[in-house]
Design a protein around this motif. Structure first.
Motif, short mmCIF file in Angstrom:
data_model
loop_
_atom_site.label_atom_id
_atom_site.label_comp_id
_atom_site.label_asym_id
_atom_site.label_seq_id
_atom_site.Cartn_x
_atom_site.Cartn_y
_atom_site.Cartn_z
N ASN A 159 61.03 20.47 -23.76
CA ASN A 159 61.90 21.22 -22.83
C ASN A 159 62.54 20.35 -21.75
OD1 ASN A 159 59.27 23.58 -23.02
ND2 ASN A 159 61.21 23.76 -24.10
N LYS A 160 62.85 19.10 -22.09
CA LYS A 160 63.36 18.17 -21.09
C LYS A 160 64.84 17.80 -21.26
CE LYS A 160 59.61 17.24 -18.62
NZ LYS A 160 58.63 18.13 -19.23
N PHE A 161 65.48 18.27 -22.34
CA PHE A 161 66.82 17.76 -22.66
C PHE A 161 67.90 18.84 -22.56
CE2 PHE A 161 63.82 14.86 -24.45
CZ PHE A 161 64.40 13.62 -24.27
N ASP A 162 69.05 18.43 -22.01
CA ASP A 162 70.21 19.32 -21.95
C ASP A 162 70.88 19.45 -23.31
OD1 ASP A 162 69.95 19.45 -19.12
OD2 ASP A 162 70.98 17.53 -18.96
N ALA A 163 70.70 18.43 -24.14
CA ALA A 163 71.35 18.43 -25.45
C ALA A 163 70.51 17.63 -26.44
CB ALA A 163 72.75 17.83 -25.36
N VAL A 164 70.47 18.13 -27.67
CA VAL A 164 69.89 17.39 -28.79
C VAL A 164 70.97 17.32 -29.86
CG1 VAL A 164 68.07 17.25 -30.52
CG2 VAL A 164 67.56 18.19 -28.26
N ILE A 165 71.22 16.11 -30.37
CA ILE A 165 72.32 15.91 -31.32
C ILE A 165 71.81 15.20 -32.57
CG2 ILE A 165 73.05 13.63 -30.45
CD1 ILE A 165 75.99 14.68 -30.72
N SER A 166 72.49 15.43 -33.68
CA SER A 166 72.24 14.64 -34.88
C SER A 166 73.52 14.60 -35.70
CB SER A 166 71.10 15.22 -35.72
OG SER A 166 71.55 16.29 -36.52
N ARG A 167 73.59 13.58 -36.52
CA ARG A 167 74.74 13.43 -37.40
C ARG A 167 74.23 13.34 -38.84
NH1 ARG A 167 79.09 8.67 -38.21
NH2 ARG A 167 77.18 7.50 -38.57
N ALA A 168 74.43 14.44 -39.60
CA ALA A 168 74.04 14.49 -41.01
C ALA A 168 72.58 14.11 -41.22
CB ALA A 168 74.96 13.57 -41.83
N PHE A 169 71.72 14.56 -40.30
CA PHE A 169 70.30 14.22 -40.37
C PHE A 169 69.56 15.12 -41.37
CE2 PHE A 169 66.03 15.14 -38.45
CZ PHE A 169 65.42 13.96 -38.84
N THR A 170 69.83 16.41 -41.32
CA THR A 170 69.19 17.38 -42.19
C THR A 170 70.04 18.64 -42.17
OG1 THR A 170 67.11 18.55 -42.66
CG2 THR A 170 67.72 18.30 -40.33
N ASP A 171 69.64 19.65 -42.96
CA ASP A 171 70.42 20.89 -42.95
C ASP A 171 70.26 21.58 -41.60
OD1 ASP A 171 68.37 23.33 -43.21
OD2 ASP A 171 67.64 21.70 -44.47
N LEU A 172 71.21 22.44 -41.29
CA LEU A 172 71.30 23.00 -39.95
C LEU A 172 70.04 23.80 -39.56
CD1 LEU A 172 73.07 23.34 -37.45
CD2 LEU A 172 74.05 25.39 -38.51
N SER A 173 69.53 24.62 -40.47
CA SER A 173 68.35 25.43 -40.15
C SER A 173 67.17 24.55 -39.78
CB SER A 173 67.99 26.33 -41.33
OG SER A 173 68.99 27.29 -41.55
N ASN A 174 66.96 23.49 -40.53
CA ASN A 174 65.85 22.58 -40.25
C ASN A 174 66.08 21.83 -38.94
OD1 ASN A 174 63.33 21.33 -40.99
ND2 ASN A 174 64.49 19.50 -41.53
N PHE A 175 67.31 21.42 -38.71
CA PHE A 175 67.62 20.69 -37.47
C PHE A 175 67.37 21.56 -36.25
CE2 PHE A 175 71.12 19.22 -34.48
CZ PHE A 175 70.31 18.27 -33.88
N VAL A 176 67.79 22.82 -36.31
CA VAL A 176 67.57 23.74 -35.19
C VAL A 176 66.08 23.87 -34.91
CG1 VAL A 176 67.74 26.15 -34.48
CG2 VAL A 176 69.71 25.02 -35.49
N GLU A 177 65.29 24.01 -35.96
CA GLU A 177 63.85 24.15 -35.80
C GLU A 177 63.24 22.90 -35.16
OE1 GLU A 177 59.93 24.87 -38.65
OE2 GLU A 177 61.91 25.47 -39.36
N LEU A 178 63.73 21.73 -35.56
CA LEU A 178 63.23 20.47 -35.02
C LEU A 178 63.68 20.24 -33.58
CD1 LEU A 178 63.82 18.11 -38.09
CD2 LEU A 178 61.61 18.89 -37.24
N ALA A 179 64.89 20.67 -33.27
CA ALA A 179 65.50 20.31 -31.99
C ALA A 179 65.11 21.22 -30.84
CB ALA A 179 67.03 20.32 -32.14
N PHE A 180 64.94 22.51 -31.07
CA PHE A 180 64.80 23.45 -29.96
C PHE A 180 63.59 23.23 -29.06
CE2 PHE A 180 68.53 25.80 -30.85
CZ PHE A 180 68.76 26.54 -29.69
N PRO A 181 62.47 22.73 -29.56
CA PRO A 181 61.36 22.48 -28.63
C PRO A 181 61.68 21.46 -27.53
CG PRO A 181 60.54 22.57 -30.88
CD PRO A 181 62.04 22.57 -30.96
N PHE A 182 62.72 20.66 -27.73
CA PHE A 182 63.06 19.64 -26.74
C PHE A 182 64.05 20.13 -25.69
CE2 PHE A 182 62.19 17.26 -30.73
CZ PHE A 182 61.01 16.65 -30.31
N LEU A 183 64.65 21.29 -25.92
CA LEU A 183 65.73 21.75 -25.05
C LEU A 183 65.21 22.41 -23.77
CD1 LEU A 183 68.32 23.33 -27.49
CD2 LEU A 183 68.45 21.12 -26.37
N SER A 184 65.92 22.16 -22.69
CA SER A 184 65.68 22.89 -21.44
C SER A 184 66.22 24.31 -21.61
CB SER A 184 66.39 22.20 -20.28
OG SER A 184 67.80 22.17 -20.51
#
Length: 222
Positions: A147-172
């Motif tokens: 929960n420390k980041f204003d933004a989490v970004i990736s470029r063609a890292f994985t499919d969108l559903s998986n990326f959302v699941e991976l990224a959201f725990p880091f978001l403020s």
């Protein structure tokens, strides 16, 4: 990729400037120099570890650097960014070059790639940026990142559903996910994503090869 001759370097720089201008992004001479140095290191290290399959200098300029700085047009007031699956430093390092005040954390599961990222950070004398060797999932419970980041970004890292699941725990609370996608981007918006998140899709073209690119910005419904 060989960006060694003076002629190749000149062409790379001009391509970078022209392509960025076509996207409406002004790149200073200093920023061009930093990205050129990154490209040189990418070329040198690519002979030892697999960082990119793209070897033509002009394609490197467009597909790696110009594409990586395109997101700055869509950012708002983010101060802290995580780049998941950074690989050769894309898009995180070019974004940092364009927005020096932004705090950036690069994540990659390959130790060799993280060693490269740390080398580039030192070589370019970039501050307030670091590269972390870890699987993304292993950082979810880490209080330094949760929960420390204003933004989490990736470029063609994985499919969108998986990326959302991976990224959201880091978001403020007001943070956003930025997913850089190709021509099939809209097909990745599942009913589950639509139900749980608000999102915005922006389109741009790579300036020379005219390939479709999409920026999907997602944030929790409030």
């Amino acid at each position: 990729m060989t960006i060694l001759s003076e002629q190749s370097i000149r062409k790379f720089k001009q391509h970078l400037k022209n392509g960025s201008n076509d996207l409406g992004i002004k790149v200073s001479e200093h920023q061009v120099e930093l990205m050129t140095l990154h490209a040189k290191e990418l070329s040198a290290w690519n002979k030892k570890i697999n960082l990119t399959a793209i070897k033509d200098p002009l394609k490197v300029a467009e597909k790696h650097f110009i594409d990586s700085i395109a997101p700055v047009s869509f950012f708002e007031n983010e101060k802290c960014l995580m780049d998941i699956g950074s690989g050769g430093g894309f898009p995180g390092i070019p974004i940092k070059i364009m927005k020096p005040s932004l705090k950036v954390i690069l994540i990659d599961s390959s130790r060799k790639k993280v060693n490269f990222l740390k080398h580039v950070i030192r070589t370019l004398h970039l501050e307030n940026i670091d590269a972390i060797h870890s699987r993304v999932e292993d950082l979810h419970g880490n209080k330094v990142y949760k929960n420390k980041f204003d933004a989490v970004i990736s470029r063609a890292f994985t499919d969108l559903s998986n990326f959302v699941e991976l990224a959201f725990p880091f978001l403020s609370d007001k943070g956003s996910v930025y997913a850089m996608k190709g021509k099939n981007a809209e097909k990745e918006i599942t009913s589950e994503i639509s139900k749980n998140f608000d999102f915005k899709i922006d389109h741009y073209l790579l300036p020379f090869e005219k390939s479709d690119r999409y920026m999907i910005k997602l944030f929790a419904k409030r």
